[in-house]
Scaffold this motif. Structure first.
Motif, short mmCIF file in Angstrom:
data_model
loop_
_atom_site.label_atom_id
_atom_site.label_comp_id
_atom_site.label_asym_id
_atom_site.label_seq_id
_atom_site.Cartn_x
_atom_site.Cartn_y
_atom_site.Cartn_z
N LEU A 101 0.82 -1.20 0.00
CA LEU A 101 0.00 0.00 0.00
C LEU A 101 0.86 1.26 0.00
CD1 LEU A 101 -2.70 1.45 0.16
CD2 LEU A 101 -2.69 1.08 2.64
N ASN A 102 1.95 1.25 0.75
CA ASN A 102 2.84 2.42 0.76
C ASN A 102 3.35 2.76 -0.63
OD1 ASN A 102 2.84 3.15 3.51
ND2 ASN A 102 4.33 1.55 4.01
N MET A 103 3.70 1.72 -1.40
CA MET A 103 4.23 1.93 -2.75
C MET A 103 3.12 2.38 -3.70
SD MET A 103 7.37 1.54 -2.36
CE MET A 103 7.94 1.52 -4.06
N ASP A 123 2.95 5.94 -5.84
CA ASP A 123 2.65 6.09 -7.26
C ASP A 123 1.43 6.98 -7.48
OD1 ASP A 123 4.76 4.41 -7.66
OD2 ASP A 123 3.62 2.80 -8.63
N THR A 124 0.45 6.85 -6.58
CA THR A 124 -0.74 7.68 -6.68
C THR A 124 -0.39 9.16 -6.59
OG1 THR A 124 -2.09 5.90 -5.76
CG2 THR A 124 -3.01 8.12 -5.67
N GLN A 125 0.58 9.48 -5.73
CA GLN A 125 1.03 10.87 -5.62
C GLN A 125 1.71 11.31 -6.91
OE1 GLN A 125 0.21 12.74 -2.88
NE2 GLN A 125 0.77 14.43 -4.27
N LEU A 126 2.46 10.39 -7.53
CA LEU A 126 3.10 10.71 -8.80
C LEU A 126 2.06 11.05 -9.86
CD1 LEU A 126 5.93 8.01 -8.99
CD2 LEU A 126 6.22 10.46 -8.62
N PHE A 127 0.94 10.29 -9.88
CA PHE A 127 -0.14 10.58 -10.82
C PHE A 127 -0.64 12.01 -10.62
CE2 PHE A 127 -1.74 5.98 -9.83
CZ PHE A 127 -0.62 5.44 -10.42
N MET A 128 -0.95 12.33 -9.36
CA MET A 128 -1.54 13.63 -9.05
C MET A 128 -0.58 14.78 -9.33
SD MET A 128 -3.96 12.89 -5.72
CE MET A 128 -2.64 12.38 -4.64
#
Length: 283
Positions: free
Chosen positions: A230-232, A236-241
């Protein structure tokens, strides 16, 4: 004789398919022109809904929602033939389907909710999927009629309203899936990646094939052997945003998922499989 109420794209094409199979169909629509347009196909149109159902053994319905179904059937009922069967293809609440089944049975009529996963072309070609549940005697009686209208009739058993619930679940997935595609295209736009390249990626890599295994993993309720922590996934989700913000586009779905991920990380699940975000739904 068959009556069909509701001549939207789905209803109109159901009627065309019925007529091609030799059925005599009486039709009605709140906007009369949509019904009269089908007279050239061989249907008989009525402006008054009670007239449209007179003499009909089976009355099919494709309307907007619970309220419209209740309203139209109440108005039409003065023209119902004794013992007429109502088959409702409208996407409605499960509670509404249960209540209508009970109320119309008390009045001496059979009501069966039979929602569909179909587009207009499916209705015209009698392909796609139709869902039913409830009284199995009624379903067995109507199966030959219903099977003419669909590629596959799926029977979810004796529980009233279950077909309605399954339809809502399927539509929720379609809405979420489409919103995810919209976010995917927004990120591609921010990164200046053409849609043709996105299509090429998914022509080779089909994440939809992962659905059965992902559903099985999430419903098992075990998350301590991660394939993606989940941390990873949150990283990645932050990279998307960040990429979308930098490229001047907006993501609609991903920010809400990030909030949910943060909630589970705060609760101590960061090192578990990222599918733990669905734990509350299956426990």
């Amino acid at each position: 004789m068959v009556a069909f109420l509701g001549m939207g794209l789905l209803g109109a094409n159901f009627v065309k398919a019925m007529i091609k199979k030799g059925a005599s169909v009486q039709v009605w629509n709140r906007t009369p022109a949509k019904a009269t347009a089908l007279e050239s196909e061989g249907a008989k149109a009525f402006e008054n809904v009670a007239d449209a159902v007179k003499g009909a053994d089976i009355i099919h319905v494709t309307l907007k929602d619970d309220a419209s179904v209740n309203e139209v059937l109440a108005t039409a009922s003065t023209g119902f033939k004794q013992g007429a069967i109502i088959i409702d293809h409208t996407t409605t609440s499960a509670e509404g389907a249960i209540q209508r089944t009970k109320e119309w049975k008390e009045r001496g009529f059979t009501y069966l909710h039979a929602p569909v996963f179909m587009g207009p072309q499916n209705a015209l070609e009698s392909t796609g999927y139709m869902l039913v549940s409830g009284d199995q005697t009624v379903i067995s009686q109507l199966e030959p009629e219903l099977s003419k209208l669909t590629g596959k009739l799926i029977n979810f058993g004796a529980e009233e309203g279950k077909a309605a619930g399954m339809k809502l679940i399927g539509n929720l997935f379609l809405v979420t899936f489409t919103a995810g595609i919209a976010d995917t295209l927004s990120l591609a736009k921010a990164l200046h990646i053409p849609i043709s390249d996105i299509s090429a990626l998914f022509d080779s890599w089909n994440p939809g094939a992962m659905l059965p295994a992902r559903l099985k993993r999430m419903s098992a309720g075990t998350y301590n052997n991660p394939s993606w922590e989940l941390n990873m996934a949150r990283k990645d989700t932050q990279l998307f945003m960040d990429a979308a913000a930098h490229g001047g586009t907006k993501l609609a779905v991903i920010p809400a998922i990030a909030v949910e991920m943060d909630r589970w990380i705060k609760a101590g699940h960061g090192n578990e499989d990222w599918t733990v975000i669905g734990k509350d739904a299956v426990s």
